[in-house]
Structure formats: structure tokens, C-alpha cells
Motif scaffolding. Structure first.
Motif, PDB file in Angstrom:
ATOM      1  N   CYS A  94      -2.219   0.749  -8.982  1.00 16.75           N
ATOM      2  CA  CYS A  94      -1.181   0.296  -7.961  1.00 16.75           C
ATOM      3  C   CYS A  94       0.246   0.552  -8.214  1.00 16.75           C
ATOM      4  O   CYS A  94       0.873   0.693  -7.075  1.00 16.75           O
ATOM      5  CB  CYS A  94      -1.446  -0.943  -8.100  1.00 16.75           C
ATOM      6  N   ARG A  97       1.558   4.086  -6.885  1.00 16.95           N
ATOM      7  CA  ARG A  97       0.825   4.245  -5.394  1.00 16.95           C
ATOM      8  C   ARG A  97       2.210   3.574  -4.626  1.00 16.95           C
ATOM      9  O   ARG A  97       2.432   4.539  -3.686  1.00 16.95           O
ATOM     10  CB  ARG A  97      -0.781   3.907  -5.023  1.00 16.95           C
ATOM     11  N   ALA A 123      -4.563  -1.041  -1.700  1.00 12.78           N
ATOM     12  CA  ALA A 123      -4.180  -0.807  -2.495  1.00 12.78           C
ATOM     13  C   ALA A 123      -4.942  -1.308  -3.852  1.00 12.78           C
ATOM     14  O   ALA A 123      -4.964  -0.804  -5.016  1.00 12.78           O
ATOM     15  CB  ALA A 123      -3.016  -0.399  -2.793  1.00 12.78           C
TER      16      ALA A 123
END
Length: 272
Positions: A94, A97, A123
Motif C-alpha cells: 500500500c 503505491r 489500494a
């Protein structure tokens, strides 16, 4: 220009209000990762199975490691290690990203009606899917070698919810910073690697000298990694006081990240 609410109520209200969009987007996110591959979603099962086999061989056969230096079996070391990695991989997937969530979706920024604040939710839920698959692999290995898991595994969501809140708060903050500071993505990749070795994944916290153990507990991942291990492998009930403090702290982190995101999102379109 439209004002965006930064209240903690709106943080959860947006999740509920856009639940169908989040559900569809999460499904597309998961399926899109394996689109075009021959095995498709089977890769989500094969990858953790392969990694569990590799870690077992490297650490227990090559390095002959035992958890805490005791007399535990090779399988024990692999399962304890993999339990910590599952938690950290959820966090790292997570957070790594997050800086590109807005930058990578400029079309969404230009659509006034699109709720940008749900991108971290998508996400997190996609990463949670991979966590659940890894947990299934872990449970399969545990049942093969040790039998029925401890009843405390049913309390696992109590440890994961604060972690998810922590990750959401970081994701909102990093998604915003990633728009204005493009170097954030590179920095976060390095920091998560460092954090992995500063977390009790490959070693127990007790392996450190007492003078340094308190430093390890400054790492927010330490508490949740040890809590998850206690619940799913050792069969130990959580420290309810620590869990309560951890939960309240992570709610504040989530709210802080959300508030920052809502206050800065007006400038996204100008930068992109």
C-alpha cells in the motif's frame, strides 16, 4: 472552488457512500494485475506458496536458523517468519503505491464528480486480498504440520483493523505529497526496505539487547507484527491495553492523513 470536508466522519462516510464503486474498482485492480497471464488469479496463490518454500529453504536449511535461537523446528521458523512478512507486505504494498495514486490517475483529477479520496481504500482492499491469500497458504502449511490452528486466530481482524487505518492515513498523506514532490516515490521505496529490516520479521524483538529494544518498539510495525504472530501461531491473547492504545493512535493517524489530503486536493489539478 468546492470545499472538501476533512472531518473524521466524512472519512468513513465516503467509504460507505462509495462502497459499490470501491468494490468494483478493487475487483478490477486485482484482476488487472494478472490479466493476460495463463494462470490468472492462481498466481496470487502460487506466489506466497513459492515464497514460503524459498524462505524455509534459505533460512532453515542454508542458515540453519531457529526462532530466538531455540530448538524449534525448521517449519516453525518458516511459519513464524512468513507470518511477519504477510503483515509487512500488506503495509509495503500500500505505502509503496501511495505516492503514485493521484499522479497515475490524472483523468480522475479532472473529473469533479470522482471521489479521489477512495483511491487509498481501493489500494488497501486490493492488498488485503493478497494478505488473505497468503494467510490461506500459511494456514494450509500450519495444518499440515501442526494440526488445527489456535482459536485466537479468530481475533486476527482486531490486529488488522488498526493496521489498515495506519496504512490509509499514510496513503492519503503520501498520495498528496506525491503530486507536489515527485521524489517521494523513490524515497518511500528505500524507507520501506530499511523498515523491513528494522521490524521483528527475521528475528524476535527479544533478540536485541535490552538497551535497543525500546527503539524497536518506536517502529509502529513492531506491535502489530508481534500481535499477529501471537494470535495465529503462538495462540496468545492480545494485550488489550496495548491494542486499545494502538487502535486510538491509528484512528488519529488515519484522520490526520485524510485531513491533509482533503486540504491539499484543490491544488492537484493545477500541478497535473
Amino acid at each position: 472552488m468546492r470545499d472538501f470536508s476533512a472531518s473524521p466522519v466524512e472519512m468513513f462516510a465516503s467509504l460507505w457512500r462509495n462502497r459499490e464503486l470501491i468494490k468494483a474498482s478493487t475487483k478490477r485492480e486485482v484482476l488487472g494485475r494478472y490479466r493476460g497471464s495463463a494462470l490468472g488469479l492462481l498466481w496470487s496463490f502460487a506466489n506466497p506458496l513459492f515464497m514460503l518454500a524459498v524462505y524455509t529453504f534459505v533460512f532453515s536449511v542454508v542458515f540453519k536458523a531457529r526462532w530466538g535461537g531455540g530448538e524449534g523446528s525448521k517449519v516453525e521458523f518458516a511459519l513464524v517468519l512468513f507470518a511477519g512478512l504477510m503483515v509487512f507486505n500488506f503495509f509495503a504494498e500500500c505505502v509503496n503505491r501511495a505516492p503514485s495514486l493521484i499522479v497515475g490517475n490524472p483523468n480522475f483529477v479532472k473529473k469533479v464528480i470522482f471521489p479521489l479520496e477512495i483511491l487509498p481504500f481501493i489500494a488497501v482492499f486490493a492488498a488485503l486480498y493478497h494478505f488473505v491469500v497468503s494467510l490461506a497458504v500459511w494456514l494450509l502449511a500450519y495444518m499440515v504440520f501442526f494440526g488445527v490452528p489456535h482459536i485466537t486466530i479468530l481475533l486476527l481482524p482486531l490486529a488488522l483493523i488498526p493496521l489498515a487505518l495506519f496504512v490509509l492515513g499514510l496513503s492519503w498523506a503520501l498520495a498528496s505529497l506525491g503530486v507536489f514532490l515527485r521524489d517521494v516515490a523513490q524515497l518511500i521505496g528505500t524507507l520501506t526496505t530499511v523498515l523491513m529490516f528494522l521490524s521483528p520479521i527475521f528475528y524476535p524483538a527479544s533478540a536485541l539487547p535490552e538497551a535497543y529494544q525500546h527503539i524497536l518498539y518506536l517502529n509502529p510495525m513492531t506491535a502489530v507484527i508481534e500481535m499477529v504472530r501471537d494470535l495465529i501461531y503462538w495462540g496468545v491473547m492480545p494485550d488489550w491495553t496495548l491494542l486499545s492504545i494502538y487502535f486510538v493512535a491509528m484512528v488519529l493517524v488515519a484522520w490526520g492523513g485524510f485531513a491533509w489530503f482533503q486540504k491539499t486536493r484543490k491544488g492537484f489539478a493545477d500541478v497535473l
